[in-house]
Design a protein around this motif. Structure first.
Motif, PDB file in Angstrom:
ATOM      1  N   ALA A  77       0.836  -1.202   0.000  1.00  0.00           N
ATOM      2  CA  ALA A  77       0.000   0.000   0.000  1.00  0.00           C
ATOM      3  C   ALA A  77       0.868   1.247   0.000  1.00  0.00           C
ATOM      4  CB  ALA A  77      -0.937   0.006   1.212  1.00  0.00           C
ATOM      5  N   SER A  78       0.283   2.345  -0.453  1.00  0.00           N
ATOM      6  CA  SER A  78       0.974   3.633  -0.406  1.00  0.00           C
ATOM      7  C   SER A  78       1.039   4.112   1.038  1.00  0.00           C
ATOM      8  CB  SER A  78       0.236   4.657  -1.273  1.00  0.00           C
ATOM      9  OG  SER A  78      -1.105   4.826  -0.835  1.00  0.00           O
ATOM     10  N   PRO A  79       2.000   4.971   1.373  1.00  0.00           N
ATOM     11  CA  PRO A  79       2.132   5.419   2.769  1.00  0.00           C
ATOM     12  C   PRO A  79       0.929   6.206   3.273  1.00  0.00           C
ATOM     13  CG  PRO A  79       3.583   6.675   1.313  1.00  0.00           C
ATOM     14  CD  PRO A  79       3.053   5.533   0.509  1.00  0.00           C
ATOM     15  N   ASN A  80       0.131   6.751   2.367  1.00  0.00           N
ATOM     16  CA  ASN A  80      -1.024   7.565   2.754  1.00  0.00           C
ATOM     17  C   ASN A  80      -2.342   6.812   2.655  1.00  0.00           C
ATOM     18  OD1 ASN A  80      -0.968   7.339  -0.026  1.00  0.00           O
ATOM     19  ND2 ASN A  80      -1.754   9.403  -0.402  1.00  0.00           N
ATOM     20  N   TYR A  81      -2.284   5.469   2.606  1.00  0.00           N
ATOM     21  CA  TYR A  81      -3.497   4.696   2.329  1.00  0.00           C
ATOM     22  C   TYR A  81      -4.609   4.977   3.339  1.00  0.00           C
ATOM     23  CZ  TYR A  81      -2.782   1.337   6.144  1.00  0.00           C
ATOM     24  OH  TYR A  81      -2.666   0.751   7.382  1.00  0.00           O
ATOM     25  N   MET A  82      -4.265   5.267   4.589  1.00  0.00           N
ATOM     26  CA  MET A  82      -5.257   5.597   5.607  1.00  0.00           C
ATOM     27  C   MET A  82      -5.276   7.092   5.917  1.00  0.00           C
ATOM     28  SD  MET A  82      -5.533   4.381   9.632  1.00  0.00           S
ATOM     29  CE  MET A  82      -5.185   2.672   9.255  1.00  0.00           C
TER      30      MET A  82
END
Length: 410
Positions: free
Chosen positions: A262-267
């Protein structure tokens, strides 16, 4: 040249089967009124009849010619052009007038590699010489995330179809392709070309991955240091099948799982926008944070495929025309919601390429979604009884549906 193409195809189908059913699918034609009409079915190697990994899609775009783009060598330090218009070239332009090899307007560039792989190219390119294959399905996302292309203003440049091309030119495995596409989207900004988010089913001879990508809105700039996309991906279990019907499949994201990326900003993107409260006592559900409500046209395809391949998995909605519930079946259907369907399911019988073709060509025969049983097709028959007209067809232009007043369920 012919012998090279033949060897490539024979080699490619040894470990990965890829089906691009272009404008021949009931799923696609039934959904032609909306921009979302691409169905993806992915099959793990232990779920397939011949041990191959299978991915497929119905290619709902204006560029449906298949061409082989040979691999090339480039001088060190070369740059690769980034195109806008690889799929769509504006209203009324069906690409027939453009020569092969014209991929649209150049809106940017990225560093080129010294050697690229040969691959099959269409609007959404499919497979390379290393048996890496990609199926695509446009999905929906919250409107705040949408990005429209305005030349000279929009800073995002990476469409999913361009990312697929770069991945097929440079990657040999599905896991490598997921990481590479994710990096492209974060670095250069995801630019939707079909008005929404995207889901990819990426396969190699051993693994099958499902990847989902969202844009981050029109204000993103590469110099901000923030990711230009939100994305997450999960490996499909080897003995499972995944179905993407223009709607995200991922729910809970576990970044500690080696089979989840996942991308680091997924949440964080959802937290910053007020779509998720980490102190609210509920887990973060990716699908709920970023997707609008699911529609009947998504559910119908997911229902047909999953209930057919895994009939004992759970109590599926009863949507056969022969259901004992009778005529009221059509009007008393539950709207089961996206969470009703698991990310993937283990089929009760291993699936062949022919099985996937049959699903992709389905027109929901003998179900409540079968448009040939609409009352508009019933005509007087022998003995005064009504019977179905021999002209009944599920393949109706939108204007004819209006004239006949046939309800478009799918």
């Amino acid at each position: 040249m012919k012998s090279k193409r033949f060897r490539f195809r024979a080699f490619a189908l040894c470990g990965v089967s890829f089906l691009a059913l272009i404008l021949a699918s009931g799923f696609l034609l039934a959904a032609e009124k909306a921009p979302e009409g691409c169905t993806v079915i992915g099959v793990g190697r232990l779920a397939s009849a011949d041990g191959s990994v299978i991915t497929s899609h119905t290619d709902c775009c204006s560029e449906c010619r298949i061409q082989v783009i040979p691999g090339r060598k480039y001088p060190k330090g070369s740059m690769a052009p980034v195109h806008w218009g690889m799929v769509y070239f504006g209203a009324g332009d069906d690409r027939k007038a453009l020569p092969l090899g014209d991929f649209g307007k150049v809106i940017g560039q990225i560093p080129q590699v010294e050697k690229t792989f040969t691959y099959f190219h269409t609007g959404y390119s499919q497979m390379n010489e290393r048996q890496l294959a990609i199926g695509e399905s446009t999905c929906s996302q919250r409107s705040e995330l949408d990005v429209g292309f305005v030349e000279g203003i929009t800073r995002q440049i990476m469409t999913v179809e361009q990312a697929q091309v770069f991945a097929l030119q440079r990657c040999a495995t599905a896991r490598e392709a997921v990481r590479f596409i994710g990096n492209l989207m974060e670095t250069y900004g995801f630019l939707p070309s079909c008005g929404g988010s995207e889901a990819l089913c990426i396969a190699d001879p051993r693994e099958l991955w499902e990847m989902e990508i969202l844009s981050v809105g029109p204000k993103w700039k590469p110099e901000s240091g923030k990711p230009g996309a939100i994305w997450a991906a999960r490996q499909v279990p080897d003995d499972h099948v995944v179905v993407i019907a223009n709607y995200f499949r991922l729910r809970e994201i576990d970044p500690g799982d080696p089979d989840t990326l996942a991308s680091p900003n997924y949440m964080q993107e959802a937290i910053d926008r007020g779509w998720y409260d980490p102190n609210g006592g509920r887990p973060f559900i990716w699908q709920e944070a970023y997707c609008p409500l699911i529609r009947e046209g998504n559910l119908s395809r997911m229902w047909l495929i999953t209930s057919t391949i895994a009939p004992s998995f759970k109590a599926w909605p009863r949507r056969s025309l022969n259901d004992p519930a009778g005529p009221g079946t059509l009007y008393a259907q539950p709207i089961e919601g996206a969470a009703f369907y698991p990310f993937s399911v283990k089929p009760e019988k291993k699936l062949s390429v022919q099985d996937i073709i049959a699903f992709q060509r389905s027109v929901f025969e003998n179900t409540i979604y079968d448009m040939t049983w609409d009352p508009a097709w019933m005509v007087p028959g022998a003995g005064g009884k009504s019977e179905k007209s021999p002209m009944a067809t599920p393949f109706l232009p939108a204007e004819m549906e209006k004239i006949l007043r046939i309800r478009h369920h799918r």
